[in-house]
Design an enzyme around this catalytic site. Structure first.
Site, PDB file in Angstrom:
ATOM      1  N   HIS A 139       4.155  -5.596   1.502  1.00 52.78           N
ATOM      2  CA  HIS A 139       4.735  -5.247   1.678  1.00 52.78           C
ATOM      3  C   HIS A 139       4.517  -4.007   2.421  1.00 52.78           C
ATOM      4  CE1 HIS A 139       3.446  -1.621  -1.294  1.00 52.78           C
ATOM      5  NE2 HIS A 139       4.215  -1.474  -0.760  1.00 52.78           N
ATOM      6  N   CYS A 259       8.165  11.475 -12.430  1.00 50.21           N
ATOM      7  CA  CYS A 259       8.899  11.438 -12.826  1.00 50.21           C
ATOM      8  C   CYS A 259       7.431  10.682 -13.994  1.00 50.21           C
ATOM      9  CB  CYS A 259       9.905  10.613 -13.726  1.00 50.21           C
ATOM     10  SG  CYS A 259      11.509  10.657 -12.670  1.00 50.21           S
TER      11      CYS A 259
HETATM   12  N1  PLP Z   1      -2.196   3.054  -0.557  1.00 48.74           N
HETATM   13  C1  PLP Z   1      -1.617   3.800   0.452  1.00 48.74           C
HETATM   14  C2  PLP Z   1      -1.181   4.407   0.885  1.00 48.74           C
HETATM   15  C3  PLP Z   1      -0.277   3.112  -0.322  1.00 48.74           C
HETATM   16  O1  PLP Z   1       0.826   4.150   0.476  1.00 48.74           O
HETATM   17  C4  PLP Z   1       0.622   2.514  -1.105  1.00 48.74           C
HETATM   18  C5  PLP Z   1       1.518   2.139  -1.354  1.00 48.74           C
HETATM   19  O2  PLP Z   1       2.479   1.560  -0.956  1.00 48.74           O
HETATM   20  C6  PLP Z   1      -0.589   2.240  -1.984  1.00 48.74           C
HETATM   21  C7  PLP Z   1      -1.994   2.662  -1.162  1.00 48.74           C
HETATM   22  C8  PLP Z   1      -0.936   0.117  -3.185  1.00 48.74           C
HETATM   23  O3  PLP Z   1      -1.096  -0.138  -2.715  1.00 48.74           O
HETATM   24  P1  PLP Z   1      -0.186  -0.996  -3.402  1.00 48.74           P
HETATM   25  O4  PLP Z   1       1.297  -1.061  -4.057  1.00 48.74           O
HETATM   26  O5  PLP Z   1      -0.310  -2.665  -2.746  1.00 48.74           O
HETATM   27  O6  PLP Z   1      -1.350  -1.503  -4.843  1.00 48.74           O
END
Ligand code: PLP
Length: 322
Positions: A139, A259
């Site tokens: 994403h 939260c």
């Molecule tokens: N690591 C970092 C630096 C993130 O910003 C995120 C979330 O966006 C994640 C790990 C976790 O990723 P995911 O939502 O694909 O599990």
């Protein structure tokens, strides 16, 4: 995907996201009670994975701007440290971390790199990072949510976290999420264009920063090397109040607070910068993407002084009533 990461196709395992990929990489390397060194500002997904493995964790502090010193990581090592975890870029601040220098300095201890936030914002080559494993998430680069990847170099396939099927060459059981994986691949193919667009993103972020700075009491957090991230607070204004005011105007900000138990926990990342809890609760983050236009920046800058004044008046009113 492999080309986008500087890797070979056989080195990639698709997962449900970076959280799962981090859990797999940690479970692959860390036995209960073993020692792990991690920066104090890693994502909660990494700390959750370490807790799940009952790791003993030393958190390496960062300075007030979120910067990390290689020698502090080395100093945290113990004779039997099983893993060092360091993210390539901090998701709340935008700081880049010296992954290669740390990997070299801690060798032969393996380094796990959370490259989620760097992927698609700055050029990334997992081999050049010198790490033993890296994770990315769909994403962040415009793929559908719910897909991620774990990279490990050839010859060091990670142990499956999910067992019971031969998928992903035995490294991740369960029917693959083909539509999301295909979307991830397409987004990865578009990465060169996304990276090109980051030049304009950086210019817009700088314009946003300069515009916000014109309002009294605005303080910026971190030392954002990434082009898209702007973390800040406004003296005397709770982050959540401003976040909601912007939300009503159709502008999405992040507060970095979570939260829990009916209250608002301040961001652990802002606490790691040395802010006290009350100040850290003021934390906000604007994230720009290639889709963010000049008009979007203009709109936020036009709204900002008015919404800050309103939030300040409400906070002063609440204090007067208390
Ligand atoms: N690591 C970092 C630096 C993130 O910003 C995120 C979330 O966006 C994640 C790990 C976790 O990723 P995911 O939502 O694909 O599990």
């Amino acid at each position: 995907m492999a080309a986008a990461l500087g890797a070979a196709p056989g080195e990639i395992v698709f997962t449900s996201g970076a959280t799962e990929a981090l859990h797999q990489a940690v479970a692959d390397r860390v036995r209960p009670g073993q020692h792990v060194v991690a920066s104090a500002v890693e994502h909660p997904a990494l700390f959750g994975a370490l807790e799940r493995c009952s790791a003993r964790v030393t958190r390496v502090p960062v300075d007030a701007a979120g910067r990390l010193r290689v020698e502090d990581v080395v100093a945290a090592l113990e004779p039997a440290t099983a893993l060092v975890a360091l993210m390539a870029a901090q998701n709340e601040l935008g700081n880049l971390y010296p992954v290669r220098a740390v990997a070299d300095a801690v060798a032969p201890v393996p380094l796990l790199c959370d490259a989620v936030q760097a992927f698609g914002k700055v050029p990334l080559d997992v081999r050049a990072l010198g790490c033993a494993a890296a994770v990315v998430s769909g994403h962040k680069i415009g793929a559908p949510p719910g897909v991620g990847a774990l990279w490990s170099p050839a010859g060091r396939a990670p142990r499956a976290l999910l067992a019971g099927g031969p998928q992903e060459r035995g490294q991740r059981a369960g029917t693959e999420n083909v539509p999301a994986i295909v979307g991830f691949g397409v987004a990865a193919e578009h990465l060169p264009r996304r990276l090109e667009a980051m030049v304009a993103v950086a210019a817009r972020r700088e314009r946003l920063r300069a515009g916000l700075a014109a309002t009294e009491g605005v303080r910026f957090h971190g030392a954002p090397d990434l082009p898209n991230t702007l973390a800040f607070r406004v003296d005397g204004v709770a982050g959540e109040a401003l976040l909601q005011a912007f939300d009503l105007e159709g502008v999405c900000l992040s507060s970095g607070s979570a939260c829990s138990a009916g209250g608002l926990d301040p961001s652990p990342v802002l606490l790691a910068l040395g802010l006290d809890a009350a100040t850290a609760r003021g934390g906000l983050r604007a994230s720009l993407g290639p889709e963010t236009s000049d008009a979007d920046v203009d709109r936020v800058l036009a709204l900002f002084p008015r919404l800050v004044a309103r939030a300040r008046a409400a906070a002063e009113g609440a204090r007067a009533c208390a």
